[in-house]
Design an enzyme around this catalytic site. Structure first.
Site, PDB file in Angstrom:
ATOM      1  N   TYR A  72      -0.742  -0.713  10.086  1.00  0.00           N
ATOM      2  CA  TYR A  72      -0.872  -1.049   8.651  1.00  0.00           C
ATOM      3  C   TYR A  72       0.360  -0.569   7.873  1.00  0.00           C
ATOM      4  O   TYR A  72       0.897  -1.306   7.041  1.00  0.00           O
ATOM      5  CB  TYR A  72      -2.146  -0.387   8.138  1.00  0.00           C
ATOM      6  CG  TYR A  72      -2.572  -0.738   6.736  1.00  0.00           C
ATOM      7  CD1 TYR A  72      -3.196  -1.951   6.454  1.00  0.00           C
ATOM      8  CD2 TYR A  72      -2.391   0.164   5.688  1.00  0.00           C
ATOM      9  CE1 TYR A  72      -3.632  -2.254   5.164  1.00  0.00           C
ATOM     10  CE2 TYR A  72      -2.821  -0.125   4.409  1.00  0.00           C
ATOM     11  CZ  TYR A  72      -3.440  -1.338   4.146  1.00  0.00           C
ATOM     12  OH  TYR A  72      -3.870  -1.625   2.862  1.00  0.00           O
TER      13      TYR A  72
ATOM     14  N   SER B  58       0.859  -1.189   0.000  1.00  0.00           N
ATOM     15  CA  SER B  58       0.000   0.000   0.000  1.00  0.00           C
ATOM     16  C   SER B  58       0.894   1.238   0.000  1.00  0.00           C
ATOM     17  O   SER B  58       2.023   1.186   0.531  1.00  0.00           O
ATOM     18  CB  SER B  58      -0.871   0.024   1.256  1.00  0.00           C
ATOM     19  OG  SER B  58      -1.455   1.302   1.438  1.00  0.00           O
TER      20      SER B  58
HETATM   21  P1  NAP Z   1     -11.165  -6.507   0.987  1.00  0.00           P
HETATM   22  O1  NAP Z   1     -12.107  -6.071  -0.062  1.00  0.00           O
HETATM   23  O2  NAP Z   1     -11.429  -6.197   2.411  1.00  0.00           O
HETATM   24  O3  NAP Z   1     -10.931  -8.086   0.817  1.00  0.00           O
HETATM   25  C1  NAP Z   1     -10.065  -8.731   1.686  1.00  0.00           C
HETATM   26  C2  NAP Z   1      -9.793 -10.127   1.200  1.00  0.00           C
HETATM   27  O4  NAP Z   1      -8.771 -10.701   2.040  1.00  0.00           O
HETATM   28  C3  NAP Z   1     -10.989 -11.047   1.303  1.00  0.00           C
HETATM   29  O5  NAP Z   1     -10.908 -11.992   0.261  1.00  0.00           O
HETATM   30  C4  NAP Z   1     -10.783 -11.719   2.672  1.00  0.00           C
HETATM   31  O6  NAP Z   1     -11.391 -13.018   2.776  1.00  0.00           O
HETATM   32  C5  NAP Z   1      -9.278 -11.868   2.661  1.00  0.00           C
HETATM   33  N1  NAP Z   1      -8.698 -11.989   3.987  1.00  0.00           N
HETATM   34  C6  NAP Z   1      -8.728 -11.078   5.003  1.00  0.00           C
HETATM   35  N2  NAP Z   1      -8.060 -11.568   6.061  1.00  0.00           N
HETATM   36  C7  NAP Z   1      -7.606 -12.795   5.704  1.00  0.00           C
HETATM   37  C8  NAP Z   1      -6.884 -13.805   6.363  1.00  0.00           C
HETATM   38  N3  NAP Z   1      -6.454 -13.635   7.624  1.00  0.00           N
HETATM   39  N4  NAP Z   1      -6.614 -14.963   5.703  1.00  0.00           N
HETATM   40  C9  NAP Z   1      -7.022 -15.144   4.419  1.00  0.00           C
HETATM   41  N5  NAP Z   1      -7.709 -14.209   3.734  1.00  0.00           N
HETATM   42  C10 NAP Z   1      -8.014 -13.066   4.382  1.00  0.00           C
HETATM   43  O7  NAP Z   1      -9.692  -5.910   0.727  1.00  0.00           O
HETATM   44  P2  NAP Z   1      -9.062  -5.219  -0.573  1.00  0.00           P
HETATM   45  O8  NAP Z   1      -9.384  -3.783  -0.534  1.00  0.00           O
HETATM   46  O9  NAP Z   1      -9.387  -6.012  -1.779  1.00  0.00           O
HETATM   47  O10 NAP Z   1      -7.511  -5.337  -0.214  1.00  0.00           O
HETATM   48  C11 NAP Z   1      -6.701  -6.358  -0.752  1.00  0.00           C
HETATM   49  C12 NAP Z   1      -5.248  -6.022  -0.448  1.00  0.00           C
HETATM   50  O11 NAP Z   1      -4.939  -4.754  -1.012  1.00  0.00           O
HETATM   51  C13 NAP Z   1      -4.927  -5.906   1.040  1.00  0.00           C
HETATM   52  O12 NAP Z   1      -3.649  -6.425   1.308  1.00  0.00           O
HETATM   53  C14 NAP Z   1      -4.957  -4.413   1.283  1.00  0.00           C
HETATM   54  O13 NAP Z   1      -4.160  -4.057   2.381  1.00  0.00           O
HETATM   55  C15 NAP Z   1      -4.401  -3.919  -0.020  1.00  0.00           C
HETATM   56  N6  NAP Z   1      -4.739  -2.525  -0.309  1.00  0.00           N
HETATM   57  C16 NAP Z   1      -6.033  -2.146  -0.466  1.00  0.00           C
HETATM   58  C17 NAP Z   1      -6.318  -0.818  -0.750  1.00  0.00           C
HETATM   59  C18 NAP Z   1      -7.718  -0.305  -0.953  1.00  0.00           C
HETATM   60  O14 NAP Z   1      -7.875   0.912  -1.067  1.00  0.00           O
HETATM   61  N7  NAP Z   1      -8.730  -1.162  -1.033  1.00  0.00           N
HETATM   62  C19 NAP Z   1      -5.273   0.102  -0.839  1.00  0.00           C
HETATM   63  C20 NAP Z   1      -3.971  -0.321  -0.669  1.00  0.00           C
HETATM   64  C21 NAP Z   1      -3.717  -1.652  -0.411  1.00  0.00           C
HETATM   65  P3  NAP Z   1     -12.916 -13.203   3.317  1.00  0.00           P
HETATM   66  O15 NAP Z   1     -13.793 -12.787   2.160  1.00  0.00           O
HETATM   67  O16 NAP Z   1     -13.027 -14.646   3.642  1.00  0.00           O
HETATM   68  O17 NAP Z   1     -13.069 -12.286   4.489  1.00  0.00           O
END
Ligand code: NAP
Length: 242
Positions: free
Chosen positions: A154, A141
């Protein structure tokens, strides 16, 4: 021979979009998630609708025993296969000012990032080393690049993976395995659903949030043969932030 891609946290959001894109690229998807079975089934359906294939592989990336059990079972069932592409994407945020941050919020955010990276990657790497071929992409991130208030846990978790990406990229470069990090800015997923979008947009030069599909295209490129000379890098995708 099938090209297997393991994407952690692929039931929703960015991970799901990456899984769909890599399936379109011809990968057979190993779709990890923690507990949302309905979302995982829907991701699998979308992959199949796009002409790809996926198997569900639920485990909690913060639990080494669960990781090892799931991967041991897969390797036992696939003695002649290896995982060619690994996307360490699963992650959570538990924001709060550091002075008030609970131990649980510190450890849960750190462990879902660092334990997941360590145990999953170490279990998948030997197959890549034997095949002399592989792609690892770590979703970090911009919070881990620049630091953000309210996100000491984070930012630290993501910065740790940035360091590991740079070191492992150097270790693996002679072995035809690339290791890169993708650093998204604000992407429209469940993770950002609670944020004030109007306020957020004022801080983004592009004037909008990114989409999971935009991140997925970048990851797809980094996993392609064409990206074979890019390794140990952190590539931001943040609409001009930074
Ligand atoms: P999200 O929509 O909240 O989805 C999270 C995903 O991770 C879901 O598939 C969830 O599974 C899974 N997950 C969470 N905890 C887990 C665990 N302990 N073991 C296995 N799976 C787990 O998140 P996202 O926004 O797509 O983010 C994905 C990645 O991008 C993350 O690493 C986040 O930090 C990074 N990121 C996101 C953003 C943003 O703006 N969205 C920005 C920068 C970086 P379940 O469905 O089973 O809960």
């Amino acid at each position: 021979m099938k090209r297997y891609a393991l994407i952690t946290g692929a039931s929703r959001g960015i991970g799901r979009a990456i899984a769909i894109e890599l399936a379109k690229d011809g990968c057979s998807i190993l779709l990890n998630y923690k507990s949302n079975h309905a979302a995982a089934q829907e991701a699998k359906r979308l992959i199949e609708e796009a002409g790809g294939e996926a198997e569900l592989m639920p485990f909690d990336v913060s639990q080494p025993d669960a990781i090892n059990a799931a991967l041991d079972a897969w390797f036992t069932a696939h003695p002649d296969d290896y995982i060619d592409v690994l996307v360490n994407n699963a992650g959570i945020r538990r924001d709060g000012l550091f002075v008030f941050m609970s131990e649980a919020d510190w450890h849960e955010v750190m462990s879902s990032s660092t334990e997941g990276f360590f145990y999953v990657t170490q279990r998948v790497l030997p197959g890549m080393l034997y095949a002399h071929k592989g792609r690892i992409v770590n979703i970090v991130s911009i919070s881990g690049v620049y630091g953000m208030s309210g996100q000491a846990n984070y930012s630290a978790a993501k910065a740790a993976i940035i360091g590991a990406t740079k070191a492992l990229g150097k270790e693996m470069a002679p072995r035809n395995i690339t290791v890169n990090a993708v650093a998204p800015g604000y992407i429209a997923t469940d993770m950002t659903a609670d944020l004030d979008e109007a306020e957020l947009k004022k801080t983004i030069p592009a004037g909008r949030l990114g989409t999971p599909e935009e991140v997925a295209h970048l990851v797809s490129f980094l996993c392609s043969d064409e990206a074979s000379y890019i390794t140990g890098q952190v590539i931001s995708i943040a609409g001009g932030i930074g």
